[in-house]
Design an enzyme around this catalytic site. Structure first.
Site, mmCIF file in Angstrom:
data_model
loop_
_atom_site.group_PDB
_atom_site.id
_atom_site.type_symbol
_atom_site.label_atom_id
_atom_site.label_comp_id
_atom_site.label_asym_id
_atom_site.label_seq_id
_atom_site.Cartn_x
_atom_site.Cartn_y
_atom_site.Cartn_z
ATOM 1 C CG LEU A 22 34.709 -14.633 19.993
ATOM 2 C CD1 LEU A 22 33.421 -15.071 19.728
ATOM 3 C CD2 LEU A 22 34.775 -14.326 22.143
ATOM 4 N NE ARG A 69 33.744 -6.224 15.839
ATOM 5 C CZ ARG A 69 34.051 -6.795 15.534
ATOM 6 N NH1 ARG A 69 34.075 -8.339 16.196
ATOM 7 N NH2 ARG A 69 35.471 -7.193 14.577
ATOM 8 C CE LYS A 105 33.619 -16.664 14.933
ATOM 9 N NZ LYS A 105 33.608 -15.807 14.229
ATOM 10 C CD GLU A 148 26.657 -18.694 22.573
ATOM 11 O OE1 GLU A 148 26.846 -18.752 23.865
ATOM 12 O OE2 GLU A 148 26.620 -18.329 21.910
ATOM 13 C CG ASP A 187 -2.453 -0.771 0.958
ATOM 14 O OD1 ASP A 187 -2.442 -1.556 2.318
ATOM 15 O OD2 ASP A 187 -2.340 -1.718 -0.461
ATOM 16 C CE1 TYR A 188 7.189 4.614 1.535
ATOM 17 C CE2 TYR A 188 5.789 5.277 3.336
ATOM 18 C CZ TYR A 188 6.604 5.019 2.830
ATOM 19 O OH TYR A 188 7.761 5.926 2.676
ATOM 20 C CE LYS A 246 36.749 -19.159 13.178
ATOM 21 N NZ LYS A 246 37.503 -17.842 12.780
ATOM 22 C CB CYS A 267 61.817 -3.472 -5.209
ATOM 23 S SG CYS A 267 59.968 -2.819 -5.565
ATOM 24 C CB CYS A 298 59.791 2.256 -4.115
ATOM 25 S SG CYS A 298 58.436 0.950 -4.143
HETATM 26 S S1 IVH Z 1 30.509 -13.772 21.716
HETATM 27 C C1 IVH Z 1 32.870 -10.371 23.396
HETATM 28 N N1 IVH Z 1 28.979 -15.369 20.759
HETATM 29 O O1 IVH Z 1 31.787 -13.887 16.027
HETATM 30 C C2 IVH Z 1 32.387 -11.224 22.050
HETATM 31 N N2 IVH Z 1 29.739 -13.916 18.988
HETATM 32 O O2 IVH Z 1 34.918 -13.551 15.233
HETATM 33 C C3 IVH Z 1 31.160 -11.695 22.451
HETATM 34 N N3 IVH Z 1 30.091 -14.065 16.398
HETATM 35 O O3 IVH Z 1 32.351 -10.005 16.946
HETATM 36 C C4 IVH Z 1 30.980 -12.211 21.129
HETATM 37 N N4 IVH Z 1 28.606 -16.350 16.858
HETATM 38 O O4 IVH Z 1 30.224 -11.115 15.894
HETATM 39 C C5 IVH Z 1 29.949 -14.156 20.509
HETATM 40 N N5 IVH Z 1 27.441 -17.031 19.243
HETATM 41 C C6 IVH Z 1 28.665 -16.365 19.544
HETATM 42 C C7 IVH Z 1 28.912 -15.810 17.986
HETATM 43 C C8 IVH Z 1 29.587 -14.825 17.774
HETATM 44 C C9 IVH Z 1 28.955 -15.359 16.254
HETATM 45 C C10 IVH Z 1 30.384 -13.586 16.514
HETATM 46 C C11 IVH Z 1 30.454 -11.894 16.898
HETATM 47 C C12 IVH Z 1 31.902 -11.505 17.006
HETATM 48 C C13 IVH Z 1 32.619 -12.633 16.136
HETATM 49 C C14 IVH Z 1 34.020 -13.320 16.778
#
Ligand code: IVH
Length: 747
Positions: free
Chosen positions: A91, A147, A126, A124, A44-45, A322, A427, A451
């Site tokens: 992290l 961020r 990532k 948990e 609608d907008y 990782k 170089c 350079c």
């Molecule tokens: S804790 C103080 N938990 O990973 C740090 N980060 O490589 C708080 N990320 O900047 C972050 N899953 O964007 C946390 N389960 C999770 C995450 C997570 C993804 C990201 C986050 C952070 C980056 C660091």
């Protein structure tokens, strides 16, 4: 609301209808942007806006008056910047089980936990997306920020409001609550989005993370709304009341408040439990429906998290374990040598394009000449000593954001004509000699600013976003001015003489290709505006090796004025040289010990080298102060010292400084009885480890120094304190015992 009926209206009728529509759109905007409650559908907008446009096509004077002129069109070229109330951190990474074991040992060591004392952590996934901070005040979402550099992000509130997983209001939440988590896009949504993009002839995204980032950072929130973004909450920033006593409880509370939290999070006691969680999460990875790139472990007890605190950019209480990187095999077509800002010659592999983890890779790093030859920095073989040759079949490795690298080579597939790679001694950009200093893995061009590659890279860095960020002076213009005969810019100082040189020249910039009266004037004004520059930006802009934005901020905060930094570096120079000599002596001792099959006597080797260098106490104190600065270690300290001691670089810095006024850094907003004070710990601390004491003092805004001098404000002396306490007494400096110190900082 068909637009055909407009045909029947006369001009006053059209104007009346236009006003009605304009009011309606303005009300819808308010409802959407400020009241958290869109009151009409997107369709609608859009229909309202189309109808407005149809009237404006017939009565063009209306176009400039109403909402068409404001909405739909981007509000600005970029998002507004927001300073985070609490920094958003990244992290530390772990890649192996040993890295995780080291992490646990560090946590235990820092906290001085007995071996038998339990330590619970959470594990948990990532999430591979981008982090977002959501600020709620009185239960209402008031700000969403990316961020950015951790201190300052971008205000993406209007866009975040379009994400269904993000609650607009919270019931029963603390008065102030910043919820942090990850914005991401699921696999199915990503595939569908790319199909839509292709059908519309728009660009497609390389992976879900890019798609999520591109969608969140849309200047038009309506575009974000049409993208299927999701959000997991996993952390928090500022809060008026804590969410719970543990990570687990706090996350459960976030779920109660209406946030999506990851269902795979669990509590683990001990290394084995963490690694088992990691294996299970990894095994389930393919069926999750969204990308994850590892498992995050966090100390569960929030009181312990508090004690552990932070390093400059990462918490001590968490680590990201990782997943192994993704691999693919392809042909190495060539090796190019790139020359960086610091003169480093970096070999780059040109590859037959290959898809690695969903991204097409055609370039990868080969690190340095030893790496190509199959040796590490100490001369020991890597890849069983196999070298890498043009024409080889090579394995490419890519992990998340990491630059792809060539990891391995298959000798069975080596073409007979392949020859060993000869790393250039000159170089490739300026022909100057490229030398390798002892102990340095990198060969560097000695041409300095003659350079062109180095000079251009330095200049590019100088005008980059975190540095001088001069509008209208981007990479393209820098390259143009660098090669220009009339108005050359060969070093940063030249930027600040551009306007004067232009005024004195016959062929004025405003008459040149790509410039007009206005753009030339704008450029000169933008340069003018940067004659006053924050200390940290200046320091970062100089492009000193190892000096990142965060370190530049730390150094600026520590020294407060440019003059203090320069004076301190000049004083510390003899100690810096002695430190380098001690490093070399230590290495020599290590090698001699290995040859004689005995333990190296490193401390003795260092001491002998330091004694031989006869460093004065003042130089040593200046060096200790520099190395002890938050965020600075010996590597950065040496690099900083080298830059200022190199006559060519110092000349360029001094020429630049003649044009600048430096703004002192903003003090971190810390109200504490020890903020800004220099503290020395000596003797045995009984209530916490030295590392924890130092970290706590720094978190309260104090500087921690290693030796007592006239600049010391406070000495904390435990049992067995010796010469430092005596020195403090002599200088009349306040001395506290550990308990008094803890009372002072309110611990
Ligand atoms: S804790 C103080 N938990 O990973 C740090 N980060 O490589 C708080 N990320 O900047 C972050 N899953 O964007 C946390 N389960 C999770 C995450 C997570 C993804 C990201 C986050 C952070 C980056 C660091």
């Amino acid at each position: 609301m068909a637009d055909e009926d407009l045909q029947g209206l006369d001009e006053p009728g059209l104007r009346a209808e236009w006003q009605r529509l304009a009011d309606r759109v303005a009300a819808a905007n308010l409802a959407y942007h400020q009241a958290d409650a869109p009151d009409i559908s997107d369709a609608d907008y859009d229909a309202l806006k189309r109808r407005l446009a149809a009237i404006e096509a017939r009565l063009p004077d209306l176009a400039a008056l109403g909402p068409s002129a404001q909405i739909g069109a981007p509000p600005s070229e970029t998002f507004a910047k927001v300073r985070h109330a609490q920094r958003m951190l990244s992290l530390e990474n772990a890649f192996t089980g040993e890295d995780v074991a080291d992490f646990i040992a560090r946590v235990r060591g820092f906290l001085n936990l007995a071996e038998a004392a339990p330590l619970v952590l959470t594990a948990e996934p990532k999430i591979d997306g981008l982090s977002l901070s959501l600020r709620y005040e009185a239960g209402r979402l008031v700000l969403a920020a990316t961020r950015g550099d951790g201190e300052t992000g971008e205000n993406v509130t209007a866009n975040a409001r379009t994400i269904a997983d993000i609650p607009q209001t919270l019931a029963g939440a603390p008065a102030v609550l910043e919820v942090r988590g990850e914005v991401y896009m699921g696999h199915a949504d990503f595939a569908a989005l790319n199909e839509r993009q292709t059908a519309a002839g728009d660009k497609t995204f390389a992976n879900p993370r890019n798609a999520a980032a591109g969608s969140l950072r849309q200047l038009d929130a309506a575009v974000t709304a049409a993208r299927p973004l999701r959000f997991f909450a996993y952390s928090w920033g500022e809060m008026s009341t804590p969410l719970g006593p543990t990570q687990t409880a706090a996350v459960a509370r976030l779920a109660e408040l209406g946030f999506k939290v990851n269902p795979l999070m669990r509590r683990c006691e001990g290394l084995e439990a963490l690694l088992a969680a990691w294996r299970e999460i990894e095994q389930g990875r393919a069926t999750l429906g969204y990308d994850i790139d590892g498992v995050v472990y966090k100390v569960d007890d929030l009181a312990l998290q508090d004690r552990l605190g932070f390093r400059s950019t990462t918490p001590r209480w968490a680590i990201a374990h990782k997943f192994p990187a993704e691999l693919a095999w392809t042909r190495l077509l060539g090796i190019d040598i790139q020359v960086g800002r610091t003169g480093a010659l970096s070999p780059v592999a040109r590859l037959q394009p290959v898809t690695v983890g969903g991204v097409v890779v055609s370039n990868a790093t080969l690190h340095n000449e030893d790496y190509i030859a199959g040796r590490d920095a100490k001369g020991s073989p890597i890849r069983d000593g196999k070298d890498i040759r043009v024409g080889d079949w090579v394995q490419v490795y890519r992990a998340g954001d990491v630059i792809p690298k060539v990891a391995d080579v298959d000798l069975a597939q080596r073409p007979p004509e392949a020859v060993a790679f000869t790393f250039p001694r000159l170089c490739p950009e300026c022909g100057s000699e490229a030398v390798r200093e002892e102990g340095d893995a990198v060969r560097r061009c000695t041409g300095g600013l003659i350079c062109p590659a180095q000079a251009i890279e330095q200049l590019r860095h100088f005008v980059s976003r975190g540095a001088f960020d001069i509008e209208g002076l981007g990479v393209k213009q820098i390259e143009m001015f660098f090669a220009d005969d009339q108005l050359p810019v060969k070093e940063p100082a030249d930027i600040f003489t551009l306007a004067a040189r232009d005024a004195a020249s016959l062929t004025r910039l405003r008459n040149r290709d790509g410039f007009g009266e206005k753009s030339a004037a704008n450029l000169f004004q933008a340069i003018e505006d940067r004659r006053t520059i924050p200390f940290a930006r200046l320091l970062f802009g100089l492009g000193i090796r190892h000096m990142g934005e965060v370190a530049a901020q730390d150094v600026a905060r520590h020294f407060a004025t440019w003059a203090a930094l320069v004076e301190s570096l000049d004083h510390a120079r003899p100690a810096a040289l002695a430190h380098r000599a001690a490093d070399a002596a230590e290495d020599a001792e290590r090698m001699a010990a290995a040859a004689e099959a005995r333990r190296p006597r490193i401390a003795e080797a260092r001491r002998a080298a330091m004694t031989a260098a006869q460093v004065t106490p003042a130089a040593q104190a200046a060096w200790d102060d520099l190395v002890g600065t938050d965020g600075v270690g010996p590597v950065l300290a040496l690099s900083l010292s080298d830059s200022f001691a190199n006559p060519q670089e110092r000349g360029a810095i001094d020429r630049l400084m003649a044009h600048l006024t430096v703004l002192p850094p903003e003090a971190r907003a810390k109200v504490s009885p020890v903020a800004g004070k220099t503290v020395v710990f000596t003797g045995t601390l009984e209530r916490m480890t030295r590392a924890e004491a130092k970290a706590r003092a720094e978190a309260m805004g104090a500087k921690v120094a290693g030796s007592v001098s006239a600049r010391t404000d406070l000495v904390v002396a435990g049992p067995g304190a010796g010469s430092k306490a005596r020195e403090a007494e002599k200088l009349g400096i306040e001395i506290l015992d550990e308990d008094a110190w803890l009372r002072l900082i309110g611990a």
